[in-house]
Design an enzyme around this catalytic site. Structure first.
Site, short mmCIF file in Angstrom:
data_model
loop_
_atom_site.label_atom_id
_atom_site.label_comp_id
_atom_site.label_asym_id
_atom_site.label_seq_id
_atom_site.Cartn_x
_atom_site.Cartn_y
_atom_site.Cartn_z
N ILE A 314 2.96 -95.93 -16.27
CA ILE A 314 3.67 -95.31 -15.14
C ILE A 314 3.62 -96.19 -13.90
O ILE A 314 4.19 -95.82 -12.86
CB ILE A 314 3.08 -93.92 -14.82
CG1 ILE A 314 1.58 -94.02 -14.54
CG2 ILE A 314 3.36 -92.94 -15.94
CD1 ILE A 314 0.96 -92.69 -14.11
N GLY A 315 2.96 -97.33 -13.98
CA GLY A 315 2.93 -98.21 -12.82
C GLY A 315 1.98 -99.37 -13.03
O GLY A 315 1.23 -99.42 -14.00
N GLY A 317 -0.20 -102.57 -10.47
CA GLY A 317 -0.47 -103.06 -9.13
C GLY A 317 -1.40 -104.24 -9.17
O GLY A 317 -1.66 -104.82 -10.24
N GLY A 320 -4.36 -103.63 -11.65
CA GLY A 320 -4.20 -103.39 -13.07
C GLY A 320 -3.04 -102.45 -13.38
O GLY A 320 -2.35 -101.96 -12.50
N THR A 321 -2.85 -102.22 -14.69
CA THR A 321 -1.79 -101.34 -15.18
C THR A 321 -2.26 -99.89 -15.19
O THR A 321 -3.43 -99.61 -15.47
CB THR A 321 -1.39 -101.77 -16.61
OG1 THR A 321 -1.05 -103.16 -16.60
CG2 THR A 321 -0.21 -100.97 -17.11
N VAL A 322 -1.34 -98.96 -14.91
CA VAL A 322 -1.68 -97.54 -14.85
C VAL A 322 -0.94 -96.80 -15.96
O VAL A 322 0.27 -96.97 -16.13
CB VAL A 322 -1.30 -96.93 -13.48
CG1 VAL A 322 -1.72 -95.46 -13.42
CG2 VAL A 322 -1.97 -97.71 -12.35
N LYS A 336 -6.28 -96.29 -15.04
CA LYS A 336 -6.06 -97.65 -14.53
C LYS A 336 -6.87 -98.63 -15.37
O LYS A 336 -8.08 -98.52 -15.48
CB LYS A 336 -6.46 -97.75 -13.06
CG LYS A 336 -6.16 -99.12 -12.45
CD LYS A 336 -6.58 -99.17 -10.99
CE LYS A 336 -5.71 -98.31 -10.12
NZ LYS A 336 -4.34 -98.85 -9.98
N ASP A 431 -6.26 -102.98 1.57
CA ASP A 431 -4.92 -103.15 0.98
C ASP A 431 -4.14 -101.85 1.09
O ASP A 431 -3.52 -101.40 0.13
CB ASP A 431 -5.03 -103.59 -0.48
CG ASP A 431 -3.70 -104.11 -1.03
OD1 ASP A 431 -2.83 -104.48 -0.21
OD2 ASP A 431 -3.52 -104.13 -2.25
#
Length: 490
Positions: A314-315, A317, A320-322, A336, A431
């Site tokens: 679903i995303g 960043g 890492g990948t979610v 995550k 961030d």
């Protein structure tokens, strides 16, 4: 003229009547009741148990969870366990100087234990276990001469166990297990009577009570007593058991080797799409849960993790990948995936995740636990159905009127303020951006990805020499003060 005078008299009479009414309301509630009203103000959320606490009552004796002495009408018990109470515990609780029983366990209180509790010198039982309380155990708790039961377990308390608790001569039960306490357990006084079960889950405690001696190298086990003659007579029998156990272990190792080999071939032959988590959890994975936040067995969670693949992403960043993780009972979580970088990765992350798992706030995304696998860390967060602020601003901006935008920015600011000023240790996000602000179904903001940056202890400076963050969201001058987060917030 007479009519005008009559109106003046009516106005004065009405004003006097209103003054009397408001004066009566202001003076009606007893001091104990006012202290409890202040306690209620500090509570940010609950299951509704405090709704019938009315300030206009003459005393709080009819309020739910409150018990009073029938003659003096003074509060002697406050019993509110397991009511989803969140927020800090008001120091005004220390004004209840006749309080004998305080039970606030199994809620969501955070912040520190108020030292003002030391003023409740009639207190016999104090139950605060199962919350998210942090900071040190106050020395002032040693000023409670009648205290018989003290349970502070399953919180995030740190520092040493104060020696003043040893002066509690009436203490019959004591539990500080599952915290982050360190140092030597006081051996003088009443605390010497409690065994290991009172201190479990504090890996850096030492002392006779936990069978670990304190030295410069940290806690080490006490020397074991010599083997008895009876034990020596059992060596032959133990030898036979050892042979059987060795054979069993050998068989298990063979099975494990086959599993590893199968995973290796699976990856080498290209069967894995590169985004599936089956490789992460096929060997040696374990689940760590914070404060029972995941009501599932490790086996059930790992079984679900093995089914996740690229279709569940679903995303992604900077960290890492979610993935979207849906359990069989309908609950949904966000997962995550963070790839391990080096040999020191485990030690670094486990230390940080222990702290992050204890941070709970209305405007922060809740970290419920993580999966520790040979190749990565899989962090399990609450899933927020509203998506990120970045998505809403660029794809569904019509859903955000100015009132909703103000609500979002206020929520994000409150979350950051908690991280920067009320956490122990304080957390610098470094961030903050629209994609790291998530929204629930009511467009309330939650700050995410906090704590995956450097943590600051109280003794450290606010100044950081490491520039971190996303280009376009960094302040145009070095970040020497937390106030400069105003630039990022816009």
């Amino acid at each position: 003229m007479g009519g005008f005078s009559l109106k003046i008299q009516e106005l004065l009479f009405s004003s006097l009547l209103l003054f009397c009414i408001f004066s009566r309301v202001a003076l009606a509630l007893s001091p104990d009741g006012q202290a409890l009203v202040n306690f209620r103000i500090s509570v940010l959320g609950s299951d509704g148990v405090l709704k019938q606490w009315r300030p206009e009552d003459s005393d709080p004796c009819g309020w739910k969870g409150v018990l009073c002495d029938p003659k003096s009408k003074r509060v002697v018990s406050l019993i509110l366990p397991d009511h989803k109470l969140s927020g800090s515990i008001s120091p005004d609780i220390g004004k209840l100087d006749q309080l004998q029983f305080l039970a606030l366990h199994d809620n969501n209180f955070y912040g520190t234990i108020p030292p003002a509790l030391g003023n409740c010198t009639k207190l016999k039982s104090l139950f605060l276990q199962g919350n998210y309380l942090s900071g040190w155990i106050p020395d002032e708790l040693g000023n409670l001469p009648k205290l018989e039961n003290l349970d502070l377990s399953s919180n995030s308390l740190s520092g040493n166990i104060p020696a003043s608790l040893g002066k509690l001569t009436n203490l019959a039960s004591f539990n500080v297990s599952t915290n982050f306490l360190v140092g030597q357990i006081p051996s003088d006084g009443r605390l010497a009577n409690f065994g290991n079960e009172s201190f479990l889950g504090n890996r850096k405690l030492c002392g006779q009570q936990v069978n670990a001696v304190c030295d410069a190298g940290g806690p080490t086990s006490f020397a074991q007593p010599p083997i008895s003659a009876e034990s020596q007579n059992k060596k032959k029998y133990s030898g036979r058991l050892l042979i059987s156990a060795s054979a069993t272990v050998g068989a298990l190792l063979l099975v494990a080797l086959m599993c590893f080999w199968g995973c290796f071939l699976y990856k080498r032959l290209g069967k894995n799409d590169g985004k599936s988590l089956a490789m992460d959890v096929c060997a040696g994975a374990s689940i760590v849960m914070f404060h029972g936040d995941l009501p599932y067995s490790s086996k059930d969670i790992i079984k679900k993790l093995e089914t996740l693949n690229g279709e569940h992403i679903i995303g992604s960043g900077g960290f890492g990948t979610v993935y979207k993780l849906a359990m069989d009972d309908g609950n949904v979580f966000a997962l995550k995936r963070i790839i391990k970088m080096n040999e020191g990765f485990d030690r670094f992350f486990e230390r940080e995740l222990e702290i992050l798992g204890s941070i709970k706030h209305r405007y922060l995304v809740n970290l419920r636990g993580y999966c520790n696998s040979p190749t990565s860390k899989l962090l399990i967060y609450d899933f927020l159905s509203g998506g990120s602020l970045d998505e809403v601003l660029h794809e569904r901006s019509e859903q955000l009127d100015w009132g909703a935008r103000l609500t979002v920015i206020m929520g994000a600011a409150k979350g950051l303020a908690y991280l920067h000023h009320d956490c122990s240790p304080r957390v610098i996000h470094r961030d903050i951006k629209s994609s790291n602000i998530l929204l629930d179904g009511n467009f309330e903001a939650r700050v995410s990805d906090f704590g995956l940056a450097k943590l600051l202890g109280d003794e450290e400076s606010h100044i950081t020499t490491i520039v971190a963050g996303t280009f376009g969201y960094l302040a145009p001058v070095p970040c020497i003060n937390l106030i400069l987060y105003a630039f990022t917030l816009g």
